[in-house]
Design a protein around this motif. Structure first.
Motif, PDB file in Angstrom:
ATOM      1  N   UNK A   1      26.914 -32.699 -29.415  1.00 38.50           N
ATOM      2  CA  UNK A   1      25.687 -31.952 -29.525  1.00 38.50           C
ATOM      3  C   UNK A   1      25.956 -30.463 -29.743  1.00 38.50           C
ATOM      4  N   UNK A   2      26.977 -29.940 -29.076  1.00 34.68           N
ATOM      5  CA  UNK A   2      27.366 -28.552 -29.300  1.00 34.68           C
ATOM      6  C   UNK A   2      28.874 -28.451 -29.132  1.00 34.68           C
ATOM      7  N   UNK A   3      29.417 -27.387 -29.656  1.00 39.20           N
ATOM      8  CA  UNK A   3      30.867 -27.221 -29.568  1.00 39.20           C
ATOM      9  C   UNK A   3      31.265 -26.767 -28.171  1.00 39.20           C
ATOM     10  N   UNK A   4      32.536 -26.661 -27.948  1.00 40.22           N
ATOM     11  CA  UNK A   4      33.053 -26.324 -26.629  1.00 40.22           C
ATOM     12  C   UNK A   4      32.805 -24.863 -26.276  1.00 40.22           C
ATOM     13  N   UNK A   5      32.667 -24.029 -27.277  1.00 41.33           N
ATOM     14  CA  UNK A   5      32.491 -22.603 -27.025  1.00 41.33           C
ATOM     15  C   UNK A   5      31.142 -22.334 -26.374  1.00 41.33           C
ATOM     16  N   UNK A   6      31.136 -21.462 -25.371  1.00 41.84           N
ATOM     17  CA  UNK A   6      29.908 -21.167 -24.634  1.00 41.84           C
ATOM     18  C   UNK A   6      28.886 -20.449 -25.504  1.00 41.84           C
ATOM     19  N   UNK A   7      29.347 -19.669 -26.432  1.00 42.78           N
ATOM     20  CA  UNK A   7      28.414 -18.893 -27.253  1.00 42.78           C
ATOM     21  C   UNK A   7      27.575 -19.808 -28.137  1.00 42.78           C
ATOM     22  N   UNK A   8      28.084 -21.006 -28.454  1.00 40.04           N
ATOM     23  CA  UNK A   8      27.321 -21.951 -29.259  1.00 40.04           C
ATOM     24  C   UNK A   8      26.562 -22.943 -28.393  1.00 40.04           C
ATOM     25  N   UNK A   9      27.079 -23.254 -27.226  1.00 34.87           N
ATOM     26  CA  UNK A   9      26.488 -24.292 -26.391  1.00 34.87           C
ATOM     27  C   UNK A   9      25.235 -23.805 -25.667  1.00 34.87           C
ATOM     28  N   UNK A  10      25.197 -22.579 -25.235  1.00 39.10           N
ATOM     29  CA  UNK A  10      24.060 -22.088 -24.468  1.00 39.10           C
ATOM     30  C   UNK A  10      22.754 -22.102 -25.260  1.00 39.10           C
ATOM     31  N   UNK A  11      22.718 -21.638 -26.509  1.00 40.50           N
ATOM     32  CA  UNK A  11      21.455 -21.718 -27.252  1.00 40.50           C
ATOM     33  C   UNK A  11      20.978 -23.150 -27.469  1.00 40.50           C
ATOM     34  N   UNK A  12      21.896 -24.083 -27.635  1.00 39.52           N
ATOM     35  CA  UNK A  12      21.508 -25.485 -27.797  1.00 39.52           C
ATOM     36  C   UNK A  12      20.897 -26.003 -26.506  1.00 39.52           C
ATOM     37  N   UNK A  13      21.479 -25.652 -25.378  1.00 41.49           N
ATOM     38  CA  UNK A  13      20.938 -26.070 -24.085  1.00 41.49           C
ATOM     39  C   UNK A  13      19.546 -25.488 -23.860  1.00 41.49           C
ATOM     40  N   UNK A  14      19.355 -24.224 -24.171  1.00 39.32           N
ATOM     41  CA  UNK A  14      18.036 -23.594 -24.027  1.00 39.32           C
ATOM     42  C   UNK A  14      17.026 -24.269 -24.946  1.00 39.32           C
ATOM     43  N   UNK A  15      17.427 -24.630 -26.135  1.00 46.15           N
ATOM     44  CA  UNK A  15      16.534 -25.309 -27.066  1.00 46.15           C
ATOM     45  C   UNK A  15      16.125 -26.673 -26.529  1.00 46.15           C
ATOM     46  N   UNK A  16      17.066 -27.419 -26.004  1.00 44.38           N
ATOM     47  CA  UNK A  16      16.752 -28.744 -25.457  1.00 44.38           C
ATOM     48  C   UNK A  16      15.773 -28.622 -24.291  1.00 44.38           C
ATOM     49  N   UNK A  17      16.042 -27.681 -23.391  1.00 40.89           N
ATOM     50  CA  UNK A  17      15.156 -27.498 -22.243  1.00 40.89           C
ATOM     51  C   UNK A  17      13.768 -27.026 -22.670  1.00 40.89           C
ATOM     52  N   UNK A  18      13.707 -26.104 -23.602  1.00 35.69           N
ATOM     53  CA  UNK A  18      12.410 -25.590 -24.057  1.00 35.69           C
ATOM     54  C   UNK A  18      11.586 -26.676 -24.733  1.00 35.69           C
ATOM     55  N   UNK A  19      12.214 -27.457 -25.582  1.00 37.69           N
ATOM     56  CA  UNK A  19      11.483 -28.535 -26.251  1.00 37.69           C
ATOM     57  C   UNK A  19      11.066 -29.624 -25.272  1.00 37.69           C
ATOM     58  N   UNK A  20      11.872 -29.858 -24.248  1.00 31.87           N
ATOM     59  CA  UNK A  20      11.498 -30.829 -23.223  1.00 31.87           C
ATOM     60  C   UNK A  20      10.260 -30.359 -22.469  1.00 31.87           C
ATOM     61  N   UNK A  21      10.227 -29.080 -22.095  1.00 31.31           N
ATOM     62  CA  UNK A  21       9.047 -28.551 -21.409  1.00 31.31           C
ATOM     63  C   UNK A  21       7.816 -28.567 -22.316  1.00 31.31           C
TER      64      UNK A  21
END
Length: 82
Positions: A1-21
């Motif tokens: 779903x996202x790469x290992x780097x934190x700079x790429x993973x955090x925006x994907x996580x925020x997107x998943x959470x925002x769309x879930x809400x």
């Protein structure tokens, strides 16, 4: 779903959470994100500016080192340390 780097993973996580809400509150809209760190930093002008700054720094450093060694060796000569 996202790469290992934190700079790429955090925006994907925020997107998943925002769309879930949004889905929980019965919204039909979605949030899209993209991650492009250091956008616009690949201009040739910036690269040449960085090159000239580094070149000037090295030239100043190269001009200052020989007198430092000369003074150091003169101090050693004065105190007669071998």
């Amino acid at each position: 779903m996202c790469s290992v780097e934190h700079i790429n993973c955090f925006p994907v996580l925020v997107n998943i959470l925002s769309n879930t809400f949004l889905r929980l509150f019965n919204s039909t809209q979605r949030i899209r994100i993209w991650s492009q760190p250091f956008y616009g930093m690949h201009t040739p002008e910036l690269k040449s500016d960085i090159f000239f700054v580094c070149l000037n720094y090295l030239l100043i450093l190269a001009a200052g080192l020989p007198p430092h060694f000369a003074v150091s060796s003169m101090e050693d000569y004065k105190v007669k340390s071998v």
